[in-house]
Every structure is written in C-alpha cells, then in structure tokens.
Design a protein around this motif. Sequence first.
Motif, short mmCIF file in Angstrom:
data_model
loop_
_atom_site.label_atom_id
_atom_site.label_comp_id
_atom_site.label_asym_id
_atom_site.label_seq_id
_atom_site.Cartn_x
_atom_site.Cartn_y
_atom_site.Cartn_z
N MET A 270 6.64 41.22 10.73
CA MET A 270 6.42 39.80 10.47
C MET A 270 5.23 39.28 11.28
SD MET A 270 9.29 36.89 10.66
CE MET A 270 8.85 36.15 12.19
N MET A 271 5.15 39.67 12.55
CA MET A 271 4.05 39.21 13.40
C MET A 271 2.72 39.78 12.88
SD MET A 271 5.38 37.18 15.62
CE MET A 271 4.57 37.00 17.19
N ALA A 272 2.73 41.02 12.42
CA ALA A 272 1.50 41.63 11.87
C ALA A 272 1.07 40.86 10.62
CB ALA A 272 1.75 43.10 11.54
N GLN A 273 2.02 40.52 9.77
CA GLN A 273 1.69 39.76 8.56
C GLN A 273 1.09 38.40 8.93
OE1 GLN A 273 5.02 38.52 6.12
NE2 GLN A 273 3.73 38.05 4.34
N LEU A 274 1.76 37.69 9.89
CA LEU A 274 1.29 36.36 10.29
C LEU A 274 -0.10 36.41 10.92
CD1 LEU A 274 4.57 34.79 11.74
CD2 LEU A 274 3.27 33.91 9.80
N GLY A 287 16.42 31.73 20.82
CA GLY A 287 17.17 32.65 21.68
C GLY A 287 16.29 33.77 22.21
N GLY A 288 15.07 33.84 21.76
CA GLY A 288 14.15 34.83 22.30
C GLY A 288 13.63 34.35 23.66
N ASP A 289 13.00 35.24 24.43
CA ASP A 289 12.52 34.77 25.73
C ASP A 289 11.01 34.58 25.78
OD1 ASP A 289 11.99 37.42 25.55
OD2 ASP A 289 13.34 38.05 27.18
N GLN A 290 10.35 34.80 24.63
CA GLN A 290 8.90 34.66 24.62
C GLN A 290 8.48 33.20 24.50
OE1 GLN A 290 8.36 37.31 21.16
NE2 GLN A 290 6.46 37.88 22.18
N GLU A 291 7.38 32.85 25.12
CA GLU A 291 6.73 31.56 24.91
C GLU A 291 5.25 31.83 25.18
OE1 GLU A 291 8.34 27.11 25.65
OE2 GLU A 291 8.46 28.52 27.30
N GLU A 292 4.48 32.07 24.15
CA GLU A 292 3.09 32.48 24.38
C GLU A 292 2.26 32.25 23.12
OE1 GLU A 292 2.98 36.78 24.87
OE2 GLU A 292 4.79 36.96 23.69
N VAL A 293 0.94 32.41 23.28
CA VAL A 293 0.05 32.30 22.13
C VAL A 293 -0.59 33.68 21.94
CG1 VAL A 293 -1.97 31.15 21.14
CG2 VAL A 293 -0.42 29.88 22.64
N ILE A 294 -0.38 34.24 20.74
CA ILE A 294 -0.97 35.56 20.45
C ILE A 294 -1.90 35.36 19.25
CG2 ILE A 294 -0.48 38.00 19.98
CD1 ILE A 294 2.55 37.21 20.59
N GLY A 295 -3.21 35.26 19.53
CA GLY A 295 -4.16 35.01 18.44
C GLY A 295 -3.86 33.67 17.77
N ASN A 296 -3.57 33.72 16.47
CA ASN A 296 -3.28 32.48 15.72
C ASN A 296 -1.80 32.08 15.79
OD1 ASN A 296 -2.54 34.75 14.17
ND2 ASN A 296 -2.56 33.53 12.28
N ILE A 297 -0.99 32.89 16.50
CA ILE A 297 0.47 32.67 16.46
C ILE A 297 0.97 32.02 17.76
CG2 ILE A 297 2.71 33.75 16.06
CD1 ILE A 297 1.20 36.14 14.84
N HIS A 298 1.62 30.88 17.64
CA HIS A 298 2.20 30.18 18.79
C HIS A 298 3.70 30.45 18.79
CE1 HIS A 298 -1.42 27.44 19.22
NE2 HIS A 298 -1.65 28.10 18.10
N VAL A 299 4.17 31.18 19.79
CA VAL A 299 5.60 31.53 19.85
C VAL A 299 6.31 30.53 20.76
CG1 VAL A 299 7.29 33.35 20.35
CG2 VAL A 299 5.00 33.97 19.55
N VAL A 300 7.37 29.89 20.26
CA VAL A 300 8.10 28.89 21.04
C VAL A 300 9.60 29.22 21.02
CG1 VAL A 300 6.43 27.06 20.57
CG2 VAL A 300 8.36 27.38 19.02
N ARG A 301 10.38 28.46 21.82
CA ARG A 301 11.79 28.85 22.01
C ARG A 301 12.81 27.92 21.38
NH1 ARG A 301 13.55 29.81 27.73
NH2 ARG A 301 15.25 30.82 26.67
N THR A 302 12.48 26.63 21.26
CA THR A 302 13.50 25.72 20.70
C THR A 302 12.99 25.09 19.40
OG1 THR A 302 12.72 23.71 21.80
CG2 THR A 302 14.26 25.09 23.04
N LEU A 303 13.90 24.48 18.67
CA LEU A 303 13.55 23.83 17.40
C LEU A 303 12.64 22.64 17.68
CD1 LEU A 303 17.15 23.96 15.88
CD2 LEU A 303 15.23 25.45 15.29
#
Lengths: 513, 63
Positions: A270-274, A287-303
């Motif tokens: 999914m991350m490769a597709q995004l 519920g994941g523990d990541q919070e980071e920016v990877i290229g164009n993808i912003h990973v967050v933890r809560t709704l």
Amino acid sequence: MIIKNIVQKNSYYDSATLMLLSSQVAKEVGPDGDAAVMMGSDMNREILEKSGLLADEGRAAGPNDLIFAFRAATEAEADAAYAAAQETLNSRSAKMRSEENVMAHSVEEAAERAEGAKMAVVSLPGQYAAREVKKLLKADCHVLLFSDNVSLQDEIALKKLAVERGLLMMGPDCGTAVVNGVGLGFANTLRRGPIGIAAGSGTGLQEVMTLIHNYGGGISQALGTGGRDLSGAVGGLMMEQCIRLLAEDPKTEIVVVISKPPEKPVADRMMAQLSGIGKPAVVCFLGGDQEEVIGNIHVVRTLEDTACEALALAGVAGNPLKAAYESLPDIAETCRAKLTDGQKYVRGLFCGGTLAYEAMLILSDKLGGIHSNISHDPDLLIAGTDASVAHTVLDLGDDAFTVGRPHPMIEPALRAERLVQEALDPETAVVLIDVETGYGSHEDPAGVAAEEIAEARKKLAEAGRDVVFVCSVCGSVDDFQGYAAQEDKLRSVGAVVLESNAQASTLAALIAR
Amino acid sequence: MEKKLFDEPMTVINLGLPGFFDSVKGQGAPCIHVDWKLPAGGDVRLLEILDRLHEMEEAEQNA
C-alpha cells in the motif's frame, strides 16, 4: 402474564427493520411485558425460546415465516401490540409501493432500469448477500456491502470479480461511503472538495470526514473497504482499487487512507502504491507507532490528526482542533473538584467501534492498560457483558450486545442500562461516550444520551456524589439532527462536550490521572 | 476496463434496509429499492446447487 405468538407465513423482512419494530412494539406491552418480531430461522427461534417468548405456533414456523411474539398482561394487550406492529409494517410497504418506479422485483430488473452509473447498497442477511452481490457485479453495478457474516472466501471471490470488471466492492461490513456527494449507509452531509478518503473502518471514516467538513474542508469521494480488506488473506484488494481510483480522479488532490495497522506485506504494498500516485497522501494506521513524513506520505496516529493533516495539505488554515488541547488541563481540574477520592476510573461506552478503539489507544498512552472487549492484549480482553475492570472501554456494537437487537448507532437506548450501572460504580470518575449523527443514525441520539445521563445523575445525587460525563458528537454541522442542538442537549444535563473523540478521550485521561 | 462512477449521473440500487433507501431519496438522488424475498425457502445449500447449475448452463451457451 400470557405468551402469544402469531405467525405470518412466507413474509420476508430484513432483520434490522424487525429489530427496530421489536423495540417499538415492546413499548406497547407495559413494563413487565416484552415483544419481538423475527423471521422464524433456527437461531431466531432459539433467541425467542431463551427470552421466554416462544409458543407452539412460533416453534412450528419456518425461516420464511414472520413470528410476532408477545408477553403481555392480557390477550387484549397482546392483540393491540400486534395491531400496532402490523400497522407499522403495512404503512411502510404501502408508502414504498405508492412511489412510482422505485420498486423492482429482482436485481436484474433494477440494474436494467437504473440510469447512469449504478451503485448498489446491500444490507441483506449475510448468508444471502454474496449471491446477490455477484449478480450486481455481473450487471456492472458498484457495490457497498453493508452486511456482515459474509465468509472470507466469498469476500475474496467477490473482490476479485469486482477488480476484474473495474468495479468497487466495498465491504462486507462496510458501514459508510459518500460517492458523488451522496451518503450511503451511515453517512453525513458534507461539502464537496479536494480530499478523497479510503477507509477500512466506518466510524473512523465518519469521524475524519466530518472533522474535515466542520473545519472548512471538502470531500471529493469517501470510500470504504470493510475491516477485513487489509488482512493478509484479502491482501488489500479493495484498498488498492480505491487508492487507484482516487489517484486517477482529477477532483481529488489529497488522498487519505485510514485503517488499523495492516499486516506487513499488505502495508508495504500500500505504501509503495501511495508513493507513486503523484499527490500528497495522509495515512492513519490507527494504533500504529509511526508518525513521520515519507516522501509524499504523511503518516499519523489518530483520526483527529488525520483530519488536521488533510486540512493543512488542502490549504485550510487555522483550524482550532489542536489549540483546544491547551485548555484541557484546566477543564480537567474543574471536573476533578466534583469527585471524591475513591473515584479514579474511566468507563468508555461506545456505539462506534473505531471510536472505541481510538479512545482505548489514547487512554492507554496516558493511563496504562485499558480493559476492553476489543483489546488485542489477552490480559486486558474482557467479555462485553462482564463487569468493568479498572479503566474499561466497551464497543457496544460488538456481537455480545447486538444478537437479536439493532446496532446501538440505530437504537442508542441500548446503552442506557450500562451507562447507569457504570455511573453508579463508586470507583468511576468519568463516563466517556460517543454520539453519532447523520443518515442511518437515530433521529435524536444526543436526546437519548441526555436522558440517560440525567437519570444517572439523579441516582448519583441520591448517593451523594457525581461523575463526569465526557462526550463528543461524531457528525457534520449540517447533519439533519442539528449538530449544535445535539451538543446543547448533552451540555444541558451537565456533560462536557468536546469537538472530537480524541479530545474527549484525552480529557477523560487527564481527569482520571 | 473501468466502469465510470465518479462525477457521473448515478442511480442507487437498495437491497435490504428501507431506511437506506429513504436517506438516498431524501438526498435527491435516484434510487430503486429491490423488493427482495428469501429465495428457495432460505435453503442456502439448495441455492448454491441451483446457482452452480445456472452457471454451467451459461458456460455451455457461451462455448
């Protein structure tokens, strides 16, 4: 008391309609009576037998027969309740038949008559749903499959067929979607805009899309996949399809993905597709523990973080969601002054499954282990019907509560008994609840919750103490129930109402700490 | 082959809860409700056999 069963041969009605009807009709037979209207399947007859509502007529019914079962003080009372049930059923079908061209007798006829793109919403009993969905897909209809109890094998086969034919097959157990601005299932009134969402959870999607709407953003499309899509077995078949459609959609400028953390190979795919969609993306692995920016993808933890990030990417400045946290310690201090020393625990009672999950995560961060009927930790897992232990969060939409009853988003009164019970526990400091508005939900959910809170506070006053009730309304400011009026009803009975489930959960933790 | 959906004129087909039909109609979108009846007396096994026969017939016709 008498037990009376009346059987109507060969009359099919869906279980949700009958559950709602049952709770209405039960009011006709007095406080000591009871009533249920059910199809005569083996399981339903067993439920009626256990509830002491089955008589010989009902015992002889088959799966295609409708059973009206009553426990009433007199024969006349049972007859009156039966007449009321019949009137409700008849007026409903007469109304639908009177509207021209809205009824079809088969999937094939409906698909033939439908103009333009075809989008089917299927909420049939799970064991029959897959068969109809297959027909719909073959007739080039996109599908939202609301039903649960659809086998994994059927889910995979239907999703493969959908992908092969360039169609969406959202579900099973997909509660929410908004397609071309039309809310399907449990959905909300939203403005159109550049944010497209694909979600593996219904109330998770509702919380994010309504926060985006309430703080000035807009939604292009909001799609669901069903909770099992991102498992290793299904492999994210529909999530991949949804992301592709949103990536290709010229009106979608930001792609948002919401789910519990998927299995690693599925997450990696999914991350490769995004990473290749050429648009900014926000990913919430709840519920994941990541919070980071990877290229164009912003990973967050809560709704709430998901909504804030999407709003920022859409250029909607100055949303006050994050600033609200500054005032929470003071509010917590004021609330705590009402409590006695022994009151130390949070009890969360949720209608929305993903909101329960988010609350559990936020409370765990601040208070340690939270007992729950949806916990992944075997040491913290409790049966929903067991008494609460220390800090507890319950998903009231869980099977333990809903066999033979409507989902609490449709009939929130099912929370009443538990709410009073938790409030009266001398160790309870905070009762944390959610209220959902929008299409499909109860017409006045906050009104129902407010009555329960008022009742609990009356009993608490007799016992010489109080409890803090903390709530959030998951809904759009433009939903037909009236968002501000819903909040006012909760505040009028002394509840603290916050703008998101994340804020409400954080405040609950601060009070209990 | 993609079946266009986004921003196309759309008709919703509802199978199951009448409340979902009402809310789609209430939003002003075209909606058809399927008056669904429990098939084959609710016998899922019998339905599977009938469907399989139907599929075999179709395959033969297309061969």
